[in-house]
Design a protein around this motif. Structure first.
Motif, PDB file in Angstrom:
ATOM      1  N   SER A   3     -19.815  62.823 -23.515  1.00 30.42           N
ATOM      2  CA  SER A   3     -19.802  62.383 -22.123  1.00 30.42           C
ATOM      3  C   SER A   3     -18.752  61.277 -21.967  1.00 30.42           C
ATOM      4  O   SER A   3     -18.259  60.711 -22.953  1.00 30.42           O
ATOM      5  CB  SER A   3     -21.175  61.840 -21.728  1.00 30.42           C
ATOM      6  N   GLU A   4     -18.395  60.961 -20.738  1.00 25.69           N
ATOM      7  CA  GLU A   4     -17.408  59.904 -20.499  1.00 25.69           C
ATOM      8  C   GLU A   4     -17.869  58.583 -21.096  1.00 25.69           C
ATOM      9  O   GLU A   4     -17.067  57.837 -21.673  1.00 25.69           O
ATOM     10  CB  GLU A   4     -17.160  59.751 -18.992  1.00 25.69           C
ATOM     11  N   GLU A   5     -19.167  58.294 -20.944  1.00 21.09           N
ATOM     12  CA  GLU A   5     -19.701  57.031 -21.465  1.00 21.09           C
ATOM     13  C   GLU A   5     -19.645  56.997 -22.985  1.00 21.09           C
ATOM     14  O   GLU A   5     -19.243  55.980 -23.586  1.00 21.09           O
ATOM     15  CB  GLU A   5     -21.150  56.837 -20.991  1.00 21.09           C
ATOM     16  N   HIS A   6     -20.046  58.088 -23.622  1.00 20.20           N
ATOM     17  CA  HIS A   6     -20.026  58.124 -25.083  1.00 20.20           C
ATOM     18  C   HIS A   6     -18.598  58.080 -25.621  1.00 20.20           C
ATOM     19  O   HIS A   6     -18.328  57.414 -26.629  1.00 20.20           O
ATOM     20  CB  HIS A   6     -20.742  59.381 -25.586  1.00 20.20           C
ATOM     21  N   GLU A   7     -17.679  58.766 -24.963  1.00 17.90           N
ATOM     22  CA  GLU A   7     -16.283  58.761 -25.409  1.00 17.90           C
ATOM     23  C   GLU A   7     -15.664  57.378 -25.248  1.00 17.90           C
ATOM     24  O   GLU A   7     -14.902  56.911 -26.111  1.00 17.90           O
ATOM     25  CB  GLU A   7     -15.476  59.803 -24.644  1.00 17.90           C
ATOM     26  N   ARG A  19     -16.995  55.303 -28.071  1.00 19.06           N
ATOM     27  CA  ARG A  19     -16.367  55.692 -29.343  1.00 19.06           C
ATOM     28  C   ARG A  19     -14.978  55.082 -29.472  1.00 19.06           C
ATOM     29  O   ARG A  19     -14.622  54.534 -30.525  1.00 19.06           O
ATOM     30  CB  ARG A  19     -16.282  57.216 -29.429  1.00 19.06           C
ATOM     31  N   LYS A  20     -14.188  55.163 -28.419  1.00 19.32           N
ATOM     32  CA  LYS A  20     -12.830  54.618 -28.457  1.00 19.32           C
ATOM     33  C   LYS A  20     -12.839  53.109 -28.604  1.00 19.32           C
ATOM     34  O   LYS A  20     -12.005  52.537 -29.332  1.00 19.32           O
ATOM     35  CB  LYS A  20     -12.070  55.029 -27.186  1.00 19.32           C
ATOM     36  N   THR A  21     -13.771  52.455 -27.927  1.00 24.41           N
ATOM     37  CA  THR A  21     -13.858  50.995 -28.019  1.00 24.41           C
ATOM     38  C   THR A  21     -14.176  50.555 -29.449  1.00 24.41           C
ATOM     39  O   THR A  21     -13.549  49.630 -29.981  1.00 24.41           O
ATOM     40  CB  THR A  21     -14.939  50.464 -27.062  1.00 24.41           C
ATOM     41  N   GLY A  45     -28.764  52.109 -23.749  1.00 25.15           N
ATOM     42  CA  GLY A  45     -28.163  53.390 -24.103  1.00 25.15           C
ATOM     43  C   GLY A  45     -29.121  54.256 -24.892  1.00 25.15           C
ATOM     44  O   GLY A  45     -30.339  54.091 -24.823  1.00 25.15           O
ATOM     45  N   ASP A  46     -28.564  55.191 -25.670  1.00 23.04           N
ATOM     46  CA  ASP A  46     -29.408  56.072 -26.464  1.00 23.04           C
ATOM     47  C   ASP A  46     -29.030  55.967 -27.944  1.00 23.04           C
ATOM     48  O   ASP A  46     -28.066  55.291 -28.315  1.00 23.04           O
ATOM     49  CB  ASP A  46     -29.322  57.518 -25.980  1.00 23.04           C
ATOM     50  N   TYR A  47     -29.806  56.641 -28.774  1.00 22.81           N
ATOM     51  CA  TYR A  47     -29.613  56.555 -30.217  1.00 22.81           C
ATOM     52  C   TYR A  47     -28.314  57.238 -30.643  1.00 22.81           C
ATOM     53  O   TYR A  47     -27.698  56.852 -31.643  1.00 22.81           O
ATOM     54  CB  TYR A  47     -30.808  57.189 -30.929  1.00 22.81           C
ATOM     55  N   PHE A  48     -27.864  58.223 -29.894  1.00 21.33           N
ATOM     56  CA  PHE A  48     -26.616  58.903 -30.220  1.00 21.33           C
ATOM     57  C   PHE A  48     -25.441  57.947 -30.079  1.00 21.33           C
ATOM     58  O   PHE A  48     -24.464  58.023 -30.841  1.00 21.33           O
ATOM     59  CB  PHE A  48     -26.434  60.123 -29.314  1.00 21.33           C
ATOM     60  N   ALA A  49     -25.534  57.027 -29.124  1.00 21.80           N
ATOM     61  CA  ALA A  49     -24.476  56.024 -28.957  1.00 21.80           C
ATOM     62  C   ALA A  49     -24.364  55.176 -30.217  1.00 21.80           C
ATOM     63  O   ALA A  49     -23.257  54.858 -30.671  1.00 21.80           O
ATOM     64  CB  ALA A  49     -24.777  55.144 -27.740  1.00 21.80           C
ATOM     65  N   LEU A  50     -25.504  54.811 -30.787  1.00 18.07           N
ATOM     66  CA  LEU A  50     -25.493  54.063 -32.042  1.00 18.07           C
ATOM     67  C   LEU A  50     -24.808  54.875 -33.138  1.00 18.07           C
ATOM     68  O   LEU A  50     -24.001  54.337 -33.913  1.00 18.07           O
ATOM     69  CB  LEU A  50     -26.922  53.713 -32.464  1.00 18.07           C
ATOM     70  N   CYS A  51     -25.113  56.165 -33.213  1.00 18.66           N
ATOM     71  CA  CYS A  51     -24.519  57.022 -34.235  1.00 18.66           C
ATOM     72  C   CYS A  51     -23.001  57.083 -34.096  1.00 18.66           C
ATOM     73  O   CYS A  51     -22.270  57.039 -35.101  1.00 18.66           O
ATOM     74  CB  CYS A  51     -25.114  58.426 -34.150  1.00 18.66           C
ATOM     75  N   LEU A  52     -22.505  57.181 -32.878  1.00 19.93           N
ATOM     76  CA  LEU A  52     -21.060  57.217 -32.666  1.00 19.93           C
ATOM     77  C   LEU A  52     -20.408  55.923 -33.129  1.00 19.93           C
ATOM     78  O   LEU A  52     -19.327  55.935 -33.742  1.00 19.93           O
ATOM     79  CB  LEU A  52     -20.758  57.457 -31.183  1.00 19.93           C
TER      80      LEU A  52
END
Length: 385
Positions: A7-11, A14-16, A65-72
């Motif tokens: 998603s835009e938020e997750h991407e 990730r870039k940050t 956020g969610d746990y996937f955000a932590l994983c990224l």
């Protein structure tokens, strides 16, 4: 159709984190690693970015956020260094999440905001010197004495437990005996500095040298009965639930290390010359790096799939075990191959792949060995325990 696009938020996240790892961590972490020094400044910056609060709601000081955000975030950090990544992983999945999932409202409001902000670190004390994978063999005890728990025992290999900013450790302890004769295991919060709670000096480790790992001992440690985390006698079951999430996080960290090996190998193969040509032009090197990329890609898909089921609220124990098994294998294999691509320089600690090689092995052991993951997969398939 299966869509693995972020998603835009997750991407954006990730870039940050990718930029932070490249610009802030990579230039300095090697020196911390060689000195065996905990990188407090880096951790403070990670806290300011909100990384320690990614899966925690804003109500308790998190990012919502969610746990996937932590994983990224873990994947991107581990592409550069695993000591920093494991500090975040253990601080959130083992330190914060047990309280977030099972703690009382008072416990969450008292302890989580500072942890979510990265101002304090929390740890979870499960493993014992004679226990290892057999966590049900816990010997640490906690008996009730009036309005207090009295804790005695020892814990081993506990991450984030002895830093200057560690606020507390949640420990598992035997609090009684069940009707079937098995141990009743509960989880209890012990603040740092509690009398009788001793933190040993840091281990001399093969890898993760810029992270904090200690042995803990408890000698008649007294804490209020209100420090019970979750239900009495449910400490082990609660931790198993936490561990399913943690295995997805460790898989993400493993993918980061595996991908970092690819990054470094591609760069080096384009610079190093042998027999009048860049070594990247030789098919032997090309095939080796191609296999490394395939392992990292496959492992990433495995943890993405496990995280997707987790976020949908579906049972994901098997997928978490598969992700952890596949990704930790990929990390170990890629670290070995990257070292081979670098040749003699791969054996030098000044190069990132030297750190990667030293850091990779523990990924096949921590938060459930590869053998344990295979056992869990077999049981989920219906094979007898």
């Amino acid at each position: 159709m299966i869509d693995t696009r972020l998603s835009e938020e997750h991407e954006a996240l990730r870039k940050t984190v990718q930029e932070f790892a490249r610009d802030e961590v990579a230039p300095v972490i090697g020196d911390f690693y060689e000195r065996g020094e905990f990188p407090y400044g880096i951790v403070a910056k990670m806290g300011a970015m909100g990384l320690f609060g990614l899966p925690i709601s804003e109500e308790y000081g998190g990012m919502g956020g969610d746990y996937f955000a932590l994983c990224l975030a873990l994947e991107e950090l581990a592409r550069v260094d695993s000591s920093v990544a494991i500090t975040l992983e253990a601080g959130v999945s083992l330190g914060a999440m047990p309280l977030y999932r099972f703690g009382t409202e008072e416990q969450k409001r008292r302890w989580l905001p500072a942890v979510a902000a990265g101002e304090k670190l929390a740890a979870f004390g499960l493993t014992e010197p004679g226990g290892g994978s057999d966590a049900g063999a816990t010997r640490t005890t906690a008996r009730r004495d009036g309005d207090e728990w009295v804790i005695n025992g020892t814990k081993a290999f506990i991450t984030n437990s002895g830093t200057d900013i560690t606020s507390h450790v949640v420990v598992t302890a035997v609090t009684g005996t069940r009707e079937d004769g098995r141990k009743e295991i509960s989880a209890i919060l012990v603040p740092s500095g509690t009398p009788g709670f001793t933190v040993s000096k840091k281990y001399s480790k093969v890898g993760w040298n810029a992270s904090d790992t200690r042995e803990l001992s408890f000698a008649d440690v007294r804490v209020p009965v209100e420090n019970l985390v979750g239900e009495l006698g449910r400490g082990y079951a609660q931790f198993l639930s936490t561990l399913d999430e943690g295995r997805v996080a460790i898989a993400a960290l493993s993918v980061g290390l595996a991908q970092g090996c690819v990054d470094e190998s591609v760069r080096y193969a384009g610079e190093r010359e042998a027999f009048g040509r860049h070594i990247g032009s030789y098919q032997a090197i090309q095939f080796k790096i191609a296999e490394m990329e395939a392992r990292a890609h496959t492992a990433r898909l495995a943890y993405y799939a496990a995280a997707a089921k987790m976020l949908r609220g579906e049972r994901f124990k098997k997928e978490a075990a598969i992700a952890k098994l596949v990704a930790s294998n990929a990390a170990m294999d890629n670290a070995r191959d990257a070292t081979q691509v670098f040749g003699g320089y791969g054996f030098m600690n000044e190069f990132p792949v030297g750190r990667f090689y030293r850091d990779a092995k523990i990924l096949e052991i921590g938060e459930g060995t590869s053998e344990v993951q295979k056992m869990l997969i077999a049981r989920e398939l219906g094979l007898p325990a």
